[in-house]
Each structure stands twice: as structure tokens, then as C-alpha cells.
Scaffold this active site. Structure first.
Site, PDB file in Angstrom:
ATOM      1  N   ARG A  41       0.559  14.178  13.531  1.00 40.96           N
ATOM      2  CA  ARG A  41       1.047  14.106  12.427  1.00 40.96           C
ATOM      3  C   ARG A  41       0.888  15.353  11.327  1.00 40.96           C
ATOM      4  O   ARG A  41       0.265  15.350  10.105  1.00 40.96           O
ATOM      5  CB  ARG A  41       0.298  12.833  11.440  1.00 40.96           C
ATOM      6  CG  ARG A  41       0.391  11.698  12.313  1.00 40.96           C
ATOM      7  CD  ARG A  41      -0.221  10.599  11.556  1.00 40.96           C
ATOM      8  NE  ARG A  41       0.424   9.868  10.351  1.00 40.96           N
ATOM      9  CZ  ARG A  41      -0.129   9.059   9.619  1.00 40.96           C
ATOM     10  NH1 ARG A  41      -1.342   8.492   9.726  1.00 40.96           N
ATOM     11  NH2 ARG A  41       0.542   8.659   8.540  1.00 40.96           N
ATOM     12  N   CYS A  83      -5.190  12.767  13.648  1.00 35.67           N
ATOM     13  CA  CYS A  83      -5.100  11.368  13.141  1.00 35.67           C
ATOM     14  C   CYS A  83      -5.152  10.488  14.722  1.00 35.67           C
ATOM     15  O   CYS A  83      -4.544  10.909  15.468  1.00 35.67           O
ATOM     16  CB  CYS A  83      -4.012  11.009  12.768  1.00 35.67           C
ATOM     17  SG  CYS A  83      -3.502   9.467  12.172  1.00 35.67           S
ATOM     18  N   ASP A 128       4.822   0.440  12.278  1.00 38.13           N
ATOM     19  CA  ASP A 128       3.684   0.024  11.670  1.00 38.13           C
ATOM     20  C   ASP A 128       3.614  -1.791  12.230  1.00 38.13           C
ATOM     21  O   ASP A 128       2.621  -2.446  11.830  1.00 38.13           O
ATOM     22  CB  ASP A 128       3.597  -0.146  10.103  1.00 38.13           C
ATOM     23  CG  ASP A 128       3.326   1.243   9.606  1.00 38.13           C
ATOM     24  OD1 ASP A 128       2.798   1.995  10.479  1.00 38.13           O
ATOM     25  OD2 ASP A 128       3.620   1.659   8.500  1.00 38.13           O
ATOM     26  N   ARG A 144      -8.536  -0.743   4.872  1.00 39.08           N
ATOM     27  CA  ARG A 144      -7.849   0.356   4.210  1.00 39.08           C
ATOM     28  C   ARG A 144      -6.313  -0.283   3.713  1.00 39.08           C
ATOM     29  O   ARG A 144      -5.690   0.260   2.844  1.00 39.08           O
ATOM     30  CB  ARG A 144      -7.360   1.573   5.346  1.00 39.08           C
ATOM     31  CG  ARG A 144      -8.566   2.466   5.444  1.00 39.08           C
ATOM     32  CD  ARG A 144      -8.021   3.673   6.123  1.00 39.08           C
ATOM     33  NE  ARG A 144      -6.758   4.097   5.774  1.00 39.08           N
ATOM     34  CZ  ARG A 144      -5.824   4.443   6.596  1.00 39.08           C
ATOM     35  NH1 ARG A 144      -6.036   4.400   7.927  1.00 39.08           N
ATOM     36  NH2 ARG A 144      -4.654   4.617   6.293  1.00 39.08           N
ATOM     37  N   LYS A 161       0.799  -1.152   0.152  1.00 41.75           N
ATOM     38  CA  LYS A 161       0.009  -0.030   0.028  1.00 41.75           C
ATOM     39  C   LYS A 161       0.970   1.094  -0.005  1.00 41.75           C
ATOM     40  O   LYS A 161       0.508   2.087  -0.888  1.00 41.75           O
ATOM     41  CB  LYS A 161      -1.039   0.014   1.238  1.00 41.75           C
ATOM     42  CG  LYS A 161      -1.546   1.401   1.542  1.00 41.75           C
ATOM     43  CD  LYS A 161      -2.585   1.256   2.905  1.00 41.75           C
ATOM     44  CE  LYS A 161      -1.598   1.320   4.160  1.00 41.75           C
ATOM     45  NZ  LYS A 161      -1.199   2.765   4.331  1.00 41.75           N
ATOM     46  N   ASN A 162       1.765   1.103   0.872  1.00 44.57           N
ATOM     47  CA  ASN A 162       2.382   2.677   1.002  1.00 44.57           C
ATOM     48  C   ASN A 162       3.721   2.613  -0.239  1.00 44.57           C
ATOM     49  O   ASN A 162       4.212   3.872  -0.117  1.00 44.57           O
ATOM     50  CB  ASN A 162       3.260   2.576   2.379  1.00 44.57           C
ATOM     51  CG  ASN A 162       2.200   2.645   3.405  1.00 44.57           C
ATOM     52  OD1 ASN A 162       0.883   3.160   3.289  1.00 44.57           O
ATOM     53  ND2 ASN A 162       2.702   2.599   4.834  1.00 44.57           N
TER      54      ASN A 162
HETATM   55  N1  EPU Z   1       6.235  14.906  11.137  1.00 43.24           N
HETATM   56  C1  EPU Z   1       6.233  15.937  11.457  1.00 43.24           C
HETATM   57  N2  EPU Z   1       6.105  16.937  10.451  1.00 43.24           N
HETATM   58  C2  EPU Z   1       6.013  16.493   9.095  1.00 43.24           C
HETATM   59  C3  EPU Z   1       6.069  15.180   8.796  1.00 43.24           C
HETATM   60  C4  EPU Z   1       6.225  14.156   9.781  1.00 43.24           C
HETATM   61  O1  EPU Z   1       6.646  16.495  12.503  1.00 43.24           O
HETATM   62  O2  EPU Z   1       6.016  17.403   8.139  1.00 43.24           O
HETATM   63  C5  EPU Z   1       6.504  13.620  12.151  1.00 43.24           C
HETATM   64  C6  EPU Z   1       5.248  12.872  12.216  1.00 43.24           C
HETATM   65  O3  EPU Z   1       4.310  13.313  13.027  1.00 43.24           O
HETATM   66  C7  EPU Z   1       5.993  11.320  12.961  1.00 43.24           C
HETATM   67  C8  EPU Z   1       7.116  11.357  12.059  1.00 43.24           C
HETATM   68  O4  EPU Z   1       7.597  12.611  11.612  1.00 43.24           O
HETATM   69  O5  EPU Z   1       6.056  11.844  14.348  1.00 43.24           O
HETATM   70  C9  EPU Z   1       7.339  10.442  11.211  1.00 43.24           C
HETATM   71  O6  EPU Z   1       6.172  10.596  10.250  1.00 43.24           O
HETATM   72  P1  EPU Z   1       6.230  10.373   8.651  1.00 43.24           P
HETATM   73  O7  EPU Z   1       6.127  11.571   7.914  1.00 43.24           O
HETATM   74  O8  EPU Z   1       7.290   9.415   8.278  1.00 43.24           O
HETATM   75  O9  EPU Z   1       4.968   9.425   8.575  1.00 43.24           O
HETATM   76  P2  EPU Z   1       3.862   9.357   7.268  1.00 43.24           P
HETATM   77  O10 EPU Z   1       4.919   9.713   6.136  1.00 43.24           O
HETATM   78  O11 EPU Z   1       2.842  10.241   7.332  1.00 43.24           O
HETATM   79  C10 EPU Z   1       4.304   6.925   6.651  1.00 43.24           C
HETATM   80  C11 EPU Z   1       3.313   5.764   6.424  1.00 43.24           C
HETATM   81  C12 EPU Z   1       2.787   5.365   7.876  1.00 43.24           C
HETATM   82  C13 EPU Z   1       3.875   5.031   8.727  1.00 43.24           C
HETATM   83  C14 EPU Z   1       4.865   6.131   8.953  1.00 43.24           C
HETATM   84  C15 EPU Z   1       6.039   5.905   9.616  1.00 43.24           C
HETATM   85  C16 EPU Z   1       2.583   6.194   4.242  1.00 43.24           C
HETATM   86  C17 EPU Z   1       1.385   6.544   3.325  1.00 43.24           C
HETATM   87  N3  EPU Z   1       2.385   6.153   5.479  1.00 43.24           N
HETATM   88  O12 EPU Z   1       3.224   7.862   7.126  1.00 43.24           O
HETATM   89  O13 EPU Z   1       1.986   4.236   7.467  1.00 43.24           O
HETATM   90  O14 EPU Z   1       3.444   4.376   9.775  1.00 43.24           O
HETATM   91  O15 EPU Z   1       5.227   6.490   7.524  1.00 43.24           O
HETATM   92  O16 EPU Z   1       6.793   4.617   9.263  1.00 43.24           O
HETATM   93  O17 EPU Z   1       3.678   5.822   3.920  1.00 43.24           O
HETATM   94  C18 EPU Z   1       0.172   2.707   7.876  1.00 43.24           C
HETATM   95  O18 EPU Z   1       0.439   2.043   7.060  1.00 43.24           O
HETATM   96  O19 EPU Z   1      -0.465   2.039   8.808  1.00 43.24           O
HETATM   97  C19 EPU Z   1       0.927   4.029   8.301  1.00 43.24           C
HETATM   98  C20 EPU Z   1       0.441   4.778   9.366  1.00 43.24           C
END
Ligand code: EPU
Length: 418
Positions: free
Chosen positions: A122, A117, A305, A398, A22-23
């Protein structure tokens, strides 16, 4: 609303095939915005989140066709809208992935700000700071992020912490920027590498994906390509834990063992037998589960995850274990549901769980709060005595393709109640 009913006690036995990730699929499908022409994606999982990104692209004007199961053709040539509406974005936070491609291709994007969320705040501040570094003007008004730029200009971008979708958004945006960009402290997940490889297949010039420093030499345009989605490492890990927890013996096929080193090491440490082959993994559970400690970290650390699924395994371990969730601030909601099933867990400071192993879990009605929490409750249901009823399974839909069918084929007594 659908529920999942599980009668616990069956040991999982047999073979299961893993679906596309998915991701990995979500940013790849969003990258179609950058290209004029038809991109053929194969090994696309049949999931609610994939339907959500597809609907979003169609709303922008793209043409999407499912050619056969798992095969999705996306033509972004006809995209004429630059606004990702609230109604579509609120269903899936990953919709933010259209922001970088839209501003890179059209010089203008308006994307609804993702809201709260269940697993943490996030924010998307690093996505926005990155686009600003590339010369975009960002404003946030009435719940929408608006980004404008004549043409993005390559620059150095430093991420305060590795962000997966942030790195993906900026990698897509810099692909069409003028000149060179360097992304520092970039996320290193396999999904980032898959996106870079696909963009390079389309004519981008990206180096270093999979390391903390990614260099992108901007190009004027990209061309279509055929893209195969990599296997889902979290679905793989989920079946591995389910096999170990039920004292089963399962061959997990169509996966990529190289992507899950952390999961393999930790599962072995619990006493399970884990054998890896080229594209498959065999997991044989042991009668006694040893307690282990876990800290979630960005890749190649232990994935957040997989935290919930391992917590379920630790509830029946021989001893005490600690789980430190360091990526998201509120990702233990499943712990309260596991307590209802007889687990012994206490949480300190919101991100440290102390789990004292109990002899067995008892079935109970429970509620899924997010995607991976739902997987942990399914595993709990598989090992618990009696009949567990899990509600709010739309979270599971999802991100897990046909999970109840796959588990039934492995001998689980599981069914969906509609
Ligand atoms: N963060 C910030 N600012 C930002 C972006 C992120 O503070 O601008 C923080 C987040 O709040 C978090 C950390 O940085 O504490 C890491 O978040 P990240 O941005 O890496 O997460 P994401 O890109 O929103 C993806 C996956 C998630 C997975 C996380 C961590 C996708 C679509 N989603 O989310 O997947 O948990 O990386 O590996 O790729 C899931 O599949 O169940 C899922 C939640």
C-alpha cells in the site's frame, strides 16, 4: 483484549439498518481542513477509525463536537498545525487524507508516512506524484512526508491505476489550486462521488466524479455546508452474505442498492434470493450454495473489501470456486483461519484462491488479521458447528458499528467477551 464468541447454527431473520460509510466519512471529515467554518456531518458511524480521524483533526487544532448520536460538527477555522504525527497516523492509514487538504490550504504539510499493512504494501507514490504535478515540493525524511507549495497550480494528473484515497486526496487538493486540473484514470467508487458532491456543496467546481476523468476548476475558498454520509456499501454486503450463508431471511434497510451491483449479481449467482427496493434489500438464503468465481477489481468491479466474506460463503458451496484478488497482494490471511475451521482452500501465487466446498465448518478459536477478514470470520462463526472465539476484534471495531448487537437482533448467538 475483547473477543467475540459465536455459537453457530442460527438462521438470521428480521431487519437490520445500515450505518454511514466509514470510507465516505473519512475523506469528508478530512475535507473540513479546507473550510473556515463549521461543517455538520450526519449519519456518521460510531467507529474506531472515525475517532482516529477526529483525534487527528483535533490535534491539528480543529474543534470537533458530537452534537447527537451520528451528528458530528467540525470547525477547521482554528487549525494551526500542519503536522500529522506518527502516533496518530500509525493507527490508521487513511490519515494520509489530510495531506492534500493541508498543503492546499496552508501551503505546507508534514504527514507521517503510513507504514506496512497486513493486506499489502500500500504505497502512496501516486498521492505524492499528483501533488508534485500541482507544483508541490515533496521530501521524505525521518519517516515523514513533507509537502510545500506557495499555492498549488492546476495541472493534469494521471494515475497509473485507480487509487481511492489517492483520487480523494488530489480532488481535495485541486479544489483550492489555481486554475483547472484534470484527474485521469481516477477511481470511480461511490465514496469519490459523495466527496465531490460535498465539496461542490461547499463551493468547489468538480465535474465527472464517478467516471475515470474528473475535472476540477480551482476556487479561492470553500464555505461550510451540511453533509449527510452515504450508507456503507461494504457493511450492506457483509449482512447480505451473512443472511445468505445462514440460510436466513433478512431485510437490510437504509442502504443504497445502486452502489452494490457487483455484490448483488454475485450473491444471486450463488442461489440466494435478492430483492432490491429503493433503500433496502431483502436477502433469502438458499439451502444449497452454488460455487462461483470472483475477481476483485476497482469499482464498478467486485470490491476487494467483500472478497473475504464471499470466500467464507464459498467454503460451504456445492463445488469448487476460484477467487482472484487483483487489488491487494496479500489479502488472503483469513484463508488460513478458515482452514482451521475445516475449510478446503489452497492459495497459488499469493493472489489466487481455490476453494473446494465442504459440507460444514467447525467452530474453532481464530484470529482476525484485518477489518474485512474479521467480518469473514464472524460469518464463518455464524455457520460453523459449535462455539467460535474470534480474537483481535479491534480490527472489526475499526469499521463495523455495533456488529454484534445488529447480529443478535437478527437472532445470532453472539457476544463480546471483555
Ligand atoms: N497503490 C499504489 N500507489 C499509491 C496508491 C495505491 O501502488 O499511491 C496501490 C495499492 O497498493 C493497491 C491499489 O493501488 O494495490 C489500490 O489501492 P487504493 O489506493 O485504491 O486503496 P486505498 O485508497 O488505500 C481504499 C479503502 C480500502 C479499500 C481500497 C480498495 C479507504 C479509507 N480505504 O484504500 O478500504 O480496500 O480503497 O477499494 O477508503 C477497508 O475499508 O477495509 C479498506 C481496506
Amino acid at each position: 483484549m475483547d473477543k467475540i464468541q459465536i455459537i453457530g447454527g442460527s438462521k438470521l431473520q428480521g431487519e437490520v439498518t445500515i450505518s454511514g460509510a466509514k470510507n465516505a466519512a473519512l475523506p469528508l471529515i478530512a475535507s473540513s481542513i479546507l473550510v473556515n467554518g463549521k461543517i455538520n456531518f450526519t449519519n456518521v458511524p460510531d467507529l474506531m477509525d472515525i475517532r482516529s480521524i477526529r483525534l487527528l483533526l483535533e490535534d491539528l487544532g480543529a474543534e470537533c463536537n458530537v452534537l447527537s448520536p451520528g451528528c458530528l460538527e467540525v470547525d477547521g477555522s482554528a487549525i494551526h498545525k500542519i503536522e500529522a504525527q506518527y502516533d496518530l497516523v500509525r493507527k490508521m492509514r487513511a490519515s494520509i487524507l489530510v495531506l492534500g487538504p493541508l498543503v492546499a490550504k496552508f501551503g505546507h504539510a508534514k504527514v507521517s508516512m503510513p507504514g506496512g499493512c497486513a493486506i499489502g504494501a500500500r504505497p502512496v507514490n501516486m498521492h505524492l506524484a499528483g501533488l508534485e504535478a500541482l507544483g508541490a515540493t515533496i521530501s521524505i525524511e525521518h519517516g515523514y512526508i513533507e509537502a510545500k507549495a506557495d499555492r498549488l497550480i492546476g495541472n493534469e494528473i494521471y494515475f497509473d491505476m485507480p487509487t481511492v484515497t489517492g483520487t480523494e486526496n488530489l480532488m481535495m487538493a485541486t479544489t483550492l489550486a489555481k486554475g483547472k486540473s484534470i484527474l485521469r484514470n481516477a477511481a470511480r467508487e461511490p465514496e469519490i462521488v459523495a466527496l465531490a458532491q460535498a465539496l461542490n456543496q461547499m463551493g468547489a467546481k468538480i465535474e465527472g466524479a464517478g467516471t475515470a476523468i474528473i475535472t476540477v476548476e480551482g476556487v479561492d475558498k470553500l464555505h461550510p455546508a451540511d453533509i449527510k454520509i452515504i450508507p456503507d456499501r461494504i457493511e450492506t454486503g457483509t449482512f447480505m452474505v451473512a443472511a445468505a450463508a445462514t440460510e436466513g431471511d433478512v431485510l437490510i434497510k437504509g442502504c443504497e442498492p445502486d452502489h452494490i451491483g457487483g455484490i448483488i449479481s454475485k450473491l444471486k449467482a450463488t442461489g440466494a434470493l435478492v430483492e432490491t427496493f429503493k433503500e433496502s434489500i431483502r436477502v433469502k438464503g438458499s439451502r444449497t450454495v452454488k460455487s462461483i468465481d470472483i475477481k476483485t477489481l476497482p469499482y464498478p468491479g467486485f470490491p476487494t473489501d467483500m472478497q473475504a466474506q464471499f470466500m467464507t460463503l464459498m467454503t460451504i458451496a456445492n463445488g469448487n470456486s476460484m477467487i482472484h484478488e487483483s487489488v491487494f497482494e496479500n489479502r488472503f490471511i483469513h484463508a488460513n483461519e478458515l482452514l482451521r475451521m475445516g475449510a478446503d482452500i489452497s492459495i497459488t501465487n499469493g493472489n489466487l484462491a481455490s476453494i473446494r466446498g465442504v459440507k460444514e465448518l467447525q467452530a474453532a478459536p481464530v484470529m482476525a488479521s484485518d477489518l474485512r477478514a474479521s467480518a469473514s470470520l464472524v460469518i464463518a462463526g455464524l455457520i460453523a458447528k459449535g462455539t467460535t472465539l474470534i480474537s483481535r476484534v479491534y480490527h472489526m471495531d475499526r469499521g463495523y458499528e455495533a456488529i454484534e448487537k445488529k447480529l443478535s437482533l437478527l437472532g445470532a448467538d453472539i457476544k463480546r467477551i471483555t
